[in-house]
Design an enzyme around this catalytic site. Sequence first.
Site, short mmCIF file in Angstrom:
data_model
loop_
_atom_site.label_atom_id
_atom_site.label_comp_id
_atom_site.label_asym_id
_atom_site.label_seq_id
_atom_site.Cartn_x
_atom_site.Cartn_y
_atom_site.Cartn_z
N ARG A 227 0.85 -1.19 0.00
CA ARG A 227 0.00 0.00 0.00
C ARG A 227 0.89 1.24 0.00
O ARG A 227 1.99 1.23 0.57
CB ARG A 227 -0.90 0.04 1.24
CG ARG A 227 -2.02 -0.99 1.23
CD ARG A 227 -3.11 -0.62 0.24
NE ARG A 227 -4.25 -1.52 0.28
CZ ARG A 227 -4.52 -2.46 -0.63
NH1 ARG A 227 -3.72 -2.66 -1.65
NH2 ARG A 227 -5.60 -3.21 -0.51
N HIS A 275 -1.88 0.97 -9.59
CA HIS A 275 -2.52 -0.03 -8.70
C HIS A 275 -3.11 -1.19 -9.51
O HIS A 275 -4.31 -1.46 -9.45
CB HIS A 275 -3.61 0.63 -7.83
CG HIS A 275 -3.93 -0.18 -6.60
ND1 HIS A 275 -4.23 0.39 -5.38
CD2 HIS A 275 -4.00 -1.52 -6.40
CE1 HIS A 275 -4.49 -0.56 -4.50
NE2 HIS A 275 -4.35 -1.73 -5.10
#
Length: 312
Positions: A227, A275
Amino acid sequence: MAGAIAYISRDTDGLHWKKIFETAFGPIDFRTVKEGLGNTDDIEIALAWKPAPGLLATFKNLKMIVSLGMGVDHLLIDEKLPAGVPITRIMDDGLIGQMSEYAIFFALRHHRDIEKYAASQRAGTWKPEKFVDTIDRRIGVMGLGTIGQDTAGKFVALGVPTAGWSRTQKTLPGVETFHGADGLARFLARTDILVNVLPLTRETRGILDAKLFAALPKGAYVINMGRGGHVVDDDLLAALESEQISGAALDVFNTEPLPAGHAYWAHPRVQVTPHVAGSTNPRTASPGVVENIKRVRSGQPLLNTVDAKSGY
Ligand code: GLV
């Protein structure tokens, strides 16, 4: 008809999930954020990716929340998350495989100097780079959950010296494992390519900081597919500047989409991807979700439950 299944994501329309559920259960009451949720008292199951904070708390008859990502930080940041409702997460072999591919691709691209060769080609230069033996390009995987285990195992299969670090002790065939605060410095000192797949929790937020970068060998390469919140961006940019870190492949960011003008966009030694290291694949993720829906409806114990306290 059983209670409604709601698809709470703005990224995709969820129609592929609807089809999968119709095949498994016959006609269903399927609602989506995009098309409107209708009377939310009907909602029994919520499949969620980055739901608006507070939204799930308004579903009075909710029996199960399914995280559409393997990471669950997107749910746990919601302070109003309904406390008594079990949270499960997808366990997706397809996504796990994609994550390993991403790590292997960028590790080998770095190891085999492909970016340098691309620049040499543009310049029309025939310039072999210095040979580095595979056994001298040590991989370190931070986070040994299902994704980290798959990734580490595949590096082992490539014959790369591979270590893993996790909060609690783990053993994996062919992988040198380290754990806890005590093991971290030793793990970092032997890691030339660092792959982060930790879950984002209170303990791991900001873990990729100046101190950690300094503990890696000079010129180490960083692959972040965990993340964005794991990285202290200014510290990474400073470590790139000093060449303590030689380059980075970053798939996840503190703010997504990565804001226009952010230093990562134009950095010559940073590869930005939006992502996509691992995308939930309904084909491979759905059997576990279908099984959990059957289980929650028949009052059986659920699979792949999330412990909100530990954050994964
Ligand atoms: C993707 O980021 C996921 O958590 O599955």
